[in-house]
Write a protein that holds these residues in place. Structure first.
Motif, PDB file in Angstrom:
ATOM      1  N   MET A 240       0.783  -1.236  -0.126  1.00  0.00           N
ATOM      2  CA  MET A 240      -0.063  -0.033  -0.058  1.00  0.00           C
ATOM      3  C   MET A 240       0.922   1.323  -0.067  1.00  0.00           C
ATOM      4  SD  MET A 240      -2.839  -1.359   2.716  1.00  0.00           S
ATOM      5  CE  MET A 240      -3.503   0.016   3.069  1.00  0.00           C
ATOM      6  N   VAL A 241       2.011   1.313   1.053  1.00  0.00           N
ATOM      7  CA  VAL A 241       2.837   2.299   0.692  1.00  0.00           C
ATOM      8  C   VAL A 241       3.577   2.546  -0.404  1.00  0.00           C
ATOM      9  CG1 VAL A 241       4.955   3.071   1.993  1.00  0.00           C
ATOM     10  CG2 VAL A 241       2.972   2.398   3.517  1.00  0.00           C
ATOM     11  N   GLU A 242       3.966   1.473  -1.143  1.00  0.00           N
ATOM     12  CA  GLU A 242       4.728   1.493  -2.280  1.00  0.00           C
ATOM     13  C   GLU A 242       3.898   1.999  -3.429  1.00  0.00           C
ATOM     14  OE1 GLU A 242       7.989  -2.124  -1.670  1.00  0.00           O
ATOM     15  OE2 GLU A 242       6.084  -2.567  -2.620  1.00  0.00           O
ATOM     16  N   LYS A 243       2.683   1.772  -3.310  1.00  0.00           N
ATOM     17  CA  LYS A 243       1.617   2.379  -4.206  1.00  0.00           C
ATOM     18  C   LYS A 243       1.556   3.684  -3.994  1.00  0.00           C
ATOM     19  CE  LYS A 243      -2.865   1.506  -6.431  1.00  0.00           C
ATOM     20  NZ  LYS A 243      -3.902   0.446  -6.337  1.00  0.00           N
ATOM     21  N   ALA A 244       1.443   4.223  -2.862  1.00  0.00           N
ATOM     22  CA  ALA A 244       1.293   5.623  -2.470  1.00  0.00           C
ATOM     23  C   ALA A 244       2.616   6.316  -2.822  1.00  0.00           C
ATOM     24  CB  ALA A 244       1.019   5.707  -0.848  1.00  0.00           C
ATOM     25  N   LEU A 245       3.764   5.856  -2.636  1.00  0.00           N
ATOM     26  CA  LEU A 245       4.701   6.499  -3.280  1.00  0.00           C
ATOM     27  C   LEU A 245       4.538   6.916  -4.524  1.00  0.00           C
ATOM     28  CD1 LEU A 245       7.781   4.658  -1.572  1.00  0.00           C
ATOM     29  CD2 LEU A 245       6.970   6.799  -0.971  1.00  0.00           C
ATOM     30  N   ALA A 246       3.933   6.454  -5.602  1.00  0.00           N
ATOM     31  CA  ALA A 246       3.943   6.420  -6.970  1.00  0.00           C
ATOM     32  C   ALA A 246       2.595   7.068  -7.122  1.00  0.00           C
ATOM     33  CB  ALA A 246       4.179   5.023  -7.825  1.00  0.00           C
ATOM     34  N   GLU A 247       1.729   7.325  -6.341  1.00  0.00           N
ATOM     35  CA  GLU A 247       0.503   8.053  -6.870  1.00  0.00           C
ATOM     36  C   GLU A 247       0.664   9.223  -6.894  1.00  0.00           C
ATOM     37  OE1 GLU A 247      -2.957   6.651  -4.481  1.00  0.00           O
ATOM     38  OE2 GLU A 247      -3.370   8.877  -4.030  1.00  0.00           O
ATOM     39  N   GLY A 248       0.178  10.032  -7.774  1.00  0.00           N
ATOM     40  CA  GLY A 248       0.269  11.476  -8.244  1.00  0.00           C
ATOM     41  C   GLY A 248      -0.970  12.146  -7.592  1.00  0.00           C
ATOM     42  N   ASN A 249      -0.505  13.507  -7.406  1.00  0.00           N
ATOM     43  CA  ASN A 249      -1.769  14.519  -6.733  1.00  0.00           C
ATOM     44  C   ASN A 249      -2.806  14.794  -7.949  1.00  0.00           C
ATOM     45  OD1 ASN A 249      -3.277  16.213  -5.702  1.00  0.00           O
ATOM     46  ND2 ASN A 249      -1.327  16.971  -4.064  1.00  0.00           N
ATOM     47  N   PRO A 250      -4.139  14.328  -8.005  1.00  0.00           N
ATOM     48  CA  PRO A 250      -4.931  14.960  -8.675  1.00  0.00           C
ATOM     49  C   PRO A 250      -5.048  16.379  -8.892  1.00  0.00           C
ATOM     50  CG  PRO A 250      -5.876  13.375  -7.177  1.00  0.00           C
ATOM     51  CD  PRO A 250      -4.753  13.456  -6.670  1.00  0.00           C
ATOM     52  N   ARG A 251      -4.776  16.955  -8.033  1.00  0.00           N
ATOM     53  CA  ARG A 251      -4.752  18.659  -8.315  1.00  0.00           C
ATOM     54  C   ARG A 251      -3.616  19.182  -9.272  1.00  0.00           C
ATOM     55  NH1 ARG A 251      -5.953  22.796  -4.680  1.00  0.00           N
ATOM     56  NH2 ARG A 251      -4.569  24.781  -5.067  1.00  0.00           N
ATOM     57  N   ARG A 252      -2.466  18.229  -9.601  1.00  0.00           N
ATOM     58  CA  ARG A 252      -1.580  18.514 -10.496  1.00  0.00           C
ATOM     59  C   ARG A 252      -2.222  18.399 -11.959  1.00  0.00           C
ATOM     60  NH1 ARG A 252       3.553  16.182  -6.976  1.00  0.00           N
ATOM     61  NH2 ARG A 252       3.621  17.875  -5.749  1.00  0.00           N
ATOM     62  N   ARG A 253      -2.999  17.543 -12.043  1.00  0.00           N
ATOM     63  CA  ARG A 253      -3.461  16.936 -13.272  1.00  0.00           C
ATOM     64  C   ARG A 253      -4.442  18.143 -13.836  1.00  0.00           C
ATOM     65  NH1 ARG A 253      -4.106  11.576 -11.352  1.00  0.00           N
ATOM     66  NH2 ARG A 253      -6.273  11.833 -11.207  1.00  0.00           N
ATOM     67  N   LYS A 254      -5.067  18.604 -12.885  1.00  0.00           N
ATOM     68  CA  LYS A 254      -6.247  19.780 -13.250  1.00  0.00           C
ATOM     69  C   LYS A 254      -5.671  20.943 -13.730  1.00  0.00           C
ATOM     70  CE  LYS A 254      -9.642  19.920 -10.599  1.00  0.00           C
ATOM     71  NZ  LYS A 254     -10.470  20.018  -9.290  1.00  0.00           N
ATOM     72  N   ARG A 255      -4.293  21.364 -13.455  1.00  0.00           N
ATOM     73  CA  ARG A 255      -3.632  22.426 -13.971  1.00  0.00           C
ATOM     74  C   ARG A 255      -3.373  22.599 -15.381  1.00  0.00           C
ATOM     75  NH1 ARG A 255       0.423  23.246  -8.554  1.00  0.00           N
ATOM     76  NH2 ARG A 255      -1.124  23.752  -7.118  1.00  0.00           N
TER      77      ARG A 255
END
Length: 255
Positions: A240-255
């Motif tokens: 779960m933590v390893e997946k979290a390390l790679a998870e992008g922030n949706p806020r950045r995709r909206k910019r």
């Protein structure tokens, strides 16, 4: 020097140069939140801290995610008049979490796992999360009780409290975990079992329990069981933590 993978990365043991180097690539940190409160006649006051910190360190050793010093003081007012408990107010704890996270942010940390080790910390932790999501919108925050990593781990921890698992305290699972992590602090000669029972209202522990124990199997706890519980939790939490390390922030995709 930053420890190699295989050993936990403990924030307080790093130099500022170590932190500067580490956080150029590692953007996540674990904040263990726990308590210093009575845990029956056989266990130390630091049970929640010992267990939560042990999980955090094992996860850190396998992922490289640093662990900050645990918050050993939690919201333990509900234990009432049992001697030894040290508690802080919910608003105090909320401020502590927010301020620690803000300082982590200054060191380039952008992902925070608040790994909780004490049930009644929920209120201030979730309040802190809401403040952080507003004040630091590009920080990703997750709150997780370590024993709730999976339904299987949760079931294992409450199996000797079939009537009202919400009251579990110093039971077979908590006793076993301390036996695995700090056996020198456990006096099994003093261990007792005390049944849980359903209630509509939620009561202070000194009203609900005579001994501070809630669990029908504390006297049967073993270090082997504690190691099994730790392994179940960490084996589930690491991916779960390893997946979290790679998870992008949706806020950045909206910019």
């Amino acid at each position: 020097m930053v420890p190699r993978k295989g050993r936990p990365v403990l924030w307080e043991e790093l130099s500022w140069k170590d932190v500067d180097k580490l956080t150029k690539t590692m953007k996540m940190a674990i904040i263990p939140t726990a308590a210093c409160e009575q845990h029956g006649p056989h266990l130390p006051l630091a049970v929640d801290t010992i267990d939560c910190y042990e999980v955090a360190k094992r996860v850190s050793a396998r992922t490289g995610v640093p662990v900050v010093p645990p918050l050993i003081y939690g919201c333990s007012q509900s234990h009432g008049d049992f001697p030894g408990t040290l508690s802080i107010r919910p608003d105090t704890m909320m401020c502590m979490i927010c301020e620690i996270a803000e300082w982590l942010y200054r060191s380039r940390i952008r992902k925070v796992l608040i790994l909780n080790g004490h049930m009644w910390n929920w209120g201030p932790i979730y309040s802190a999360r809401e403040n952080l999501r507003y004040d630091l919108p590009d920080m990703q925050v997750r709150v997780l009780n370590w024993w709730e990593t999976t339904p299987q781990t949760m079931a294992k921890l409450v199996e000797d409290c079939p009537a009202f698992p919400s009251y579990i305290h110093a039971n077979i699972a908590e006793t076993a975990c301390v036996l695995a992590a700090r056996p020198d602090l456990v006096d099994m000669k003093q261990a007792v079992d005390e049944d849980d029972y359903p209630t509509f209202f939620e009561y202070r522990m000194d009203d609900y329990s005579k001994t501070g124990v809630v669990g029908r199997g504390a006297t049967k706890a073993t270090a082997e069981l504690g190691e099994k519980i730790f392994s179940m939790v960490v084996d589930a939490l690491v991916p779960m933590v390893e997946k979290a390390l790679a998870e992008g922030n949706p806020r950045r995709r909206k910019r």
